[in-house]
Design a protein around this motif. Structure first.
Motif, PDB file in Angstrom:
ATOM      1  N   GLU A  46       1.122  -1.101   0.376  1.00 46.00           N
ATOM      2  CA  GLU A  46       0.212  -0.088   0.419  1.00 46.00           C
ATOM      3  C   GLU A  46       0.471   1.068  -0.066  1.00 46.00           C
ATOM      4  O   GLU A  46       2.012   1.668   0.263  1.00 46.00           O
ATOM      5  N   PHE A  47       0.178   2.880  -0.726  1.00 46.73           N
ATOM      6  CA  PHE A  47       1.077   3.877  -0.410  1.00 46.73           C
ATOM      7  C   PHE A  47       1.189   3.949   1.278  1.00 46.73           C
ATOM      8  O   PHE A  47       0.206   4.097   1.551  1.00 46.73           O
ATOM      9  N   VAL A  48       2.097   4.614   0.722  1.00 46.84           N
ATOM     10  CA  VAL A  48       2.194   5.864   2.171  1.00 46.84           C
ATOM     11  C   VAL A  48       2.740   7.132   2.202  1.00 46.84           C
ATOM     12  O   VAL A  48       1.882   7.889   2.711  1.00 46.84           O
ATOM     13  N   ALA A  49       3.619   7.246   1.065  1.00 47.06           N
ATOM     14  CA  ALA A  49       3.170   9.331   1.224  1.00 47.06           C
ATOM     15  C   ALA A  49       4.181   9.100  -0.218  1.00 47.06           C
ATOM     16  O   ALA A  49       4.985   7.753  -0.443  1.00 47.06           O
ATOM     17  N   GLN A  50       4.430  10.089  -0.346  1.00 44.97           N
ATOM     18  CA  GLN A  50       4.896  10.869  -2.181  1.00 44.97           C
ATOM     19  C   GLN A  50       5.032  12.162  -2.132  1.00 44.97           C
ATOM     20  O   GLN A  50       3.917  12.982  -1.648  1.00 44.97           O
ATOM     21  N   ILE A  51       6.683  12.053  -2.278  1.00 50.74           N
ATOM     22  CA  ILE A  51       6.982  13.952  -3.020  1.00 50.74           C
ATOM     23  C   ILE A  51       7.073  14.078  -4.182  1.00 50.74           C
ATOM     24  O   ILE A  51       8.253  13.853  -4.853  1.00 50.74           O
ATOM     25  N   ARG A  52       6.848  14.975  -4.749  1.00 50.52           N
ATOM     26  CA  ARG A  52       6.708  15.675  -6.352  1.00 50.52           C
ATOM     27  C   ARG A  52       8.243  16.337  -6.583  1.00 50.52           C
ATOM     28  O   ARG A  52       8.629  16.826  -5.266  1.00 50.52           O
ATOM     29  N   ALA A  61      -1.427   8.862   2.406  1.00 54.19           N
ATOM     30  CA  ALA A  61      -2.108   7.833   3.050  1.00 54.19           C
ATOM     31  C   ALA A  61      -2.939   8.606   4.166  1.00 54.19           C
ATOM     32  O   ALA A  61      -2.171   8.633   5.427  1.00 54.19           O
ATOM     33  N   ASP A  62      -4.334   8.291   4.191  1.00 53.41           N
ATOM     34  CA  ASP A  62      -4.872   8.603   5.636  1.00 53.41           C
ATOM     35  C   ASP A  62      -4.471   8.099   7.303  1.00 53.41           C
ATOM     36  O   ASP A  62      -4.526   8.287   8.045  1.00 53.41           O
ATOM     37  N   SER A  63      -4.012   6.663   6.390  1.00 53.58           N
ATOM     38  CA  SER A  63      -3.431   6.047   7.753  1.00 53.58           C
ATOM     39  C   SER A  63      -2.027   7.036   8.415  1.00 53.58           C
ATOM     40  O   SER A  63      -1.977   6.419   9.667  1.00 53.58           O
ATOM     41  N   VAL A  64      -1.499   7.518   7.746  1.00 53.02           N
ATOM     42  CA  VAL A  64      -0.314   7.951   8.547  1.00 53.02           C
ATOM     43  C   VAL A  64      -0.356   9.195   8.293  1.00 53.02           C
ATOM     44  O   VAL A  64       0.621   9.954   9.037  1.00 53.02           O
ATOM     45  N   LYS A  65      -0.580   9.962   7.719  1.00 56.66           N
ATOM     46  CA  LYS A  65      -1.363  11.507   7.748  1.00 56.66           C
ATOM     47  C   LYS A  65      -1.207  12.197   9.125  1.00 56.66           C
ATOM     48  O   LYS A  65      -1.950  11.649  10.537  1.00 56.66           O
TER      49      LYS A  65
END
Length: 119
Positions: A46-52, A61-65
Motif C-alpha cells: 500500500e501507498f504511504v507517502a509521495q513527494i514530487r 495515506a490517511d493511515s499515516v497523515k
C-alpha cells in the motif's frame, strides 16, 4: 536508471518514532518523484507517502497523515520518511520507490526495510 537502498528500519515500541532513509543512485535523482510504500504480512502493498520533484508537494495515506513526514535532500540523493506515534498496525516492510513525473506507476523499487512496532 535509478537504484534505491533503504535503511533505518527496526523494532520500536508503540508510540515511538523511526526515520527511514532511501539512498538513490543516478545523476537525475532530483527529477524523479519519490514515494514510500509498505507491505504487511498477508496484505497487499500500500501507498504511504509521495513527494514530487518539481514543487516538493507531498501526499500521504490517511493511515499515516499527521504522524509522518516525507522529505528529500536532492544534494544527497536521499529521501526520508519520519514516522511518529507508531502503532502496531504500522508493522510492515517499507519500500522506497521512484518514477519520472511523466509516468503514472512507480517503476524503480528498493529491497525494503522492516519496521516492527510492538504493543
Amino acid at each position: 536508471q535509478v537504484q534505491l537502498v533503504e535503511s533505518g528500519g527496526g523494532l520500536v515500541q508503540a508510540g515511538g518514532s523511526l526515520r527511514l532513509s532511501c539512498a538513490a543512485s543516478g545523476r537525475t535523482f532530483s527529477t524523479y518523484d519519490m514515494a514510500w510504500f509498505r507491505q504487511a504480512p498477508g496484505k497487499e502493498r500500500e501507498f504511504v507517502a509521495q513527494i514530487r520533484w518539481g514543487d516538493g508537494s507531498t501526499i500521504y495515506a490517511d493511515s499515516v497523515k499527521g504522524r509522518s513526514a516525507i522529505s528529500r535532500d536532492n544534494a544527497k540523493n536521499t529521501v526520508f520518511l519520519q514516522m511518529n506515534s507508531l502503532k502496531p498496525e504500522d508493522t510492515a516492510v517499507y519500500y522506497c520507490a521512484a518514477k519520472r513525473t511523466s509516468q503514472y506507476h512507480y517503476n524503480y523499487w528498493g529491497q525494503g526495510t522492516q519496521v516492527t512496532v510492538s504493543s
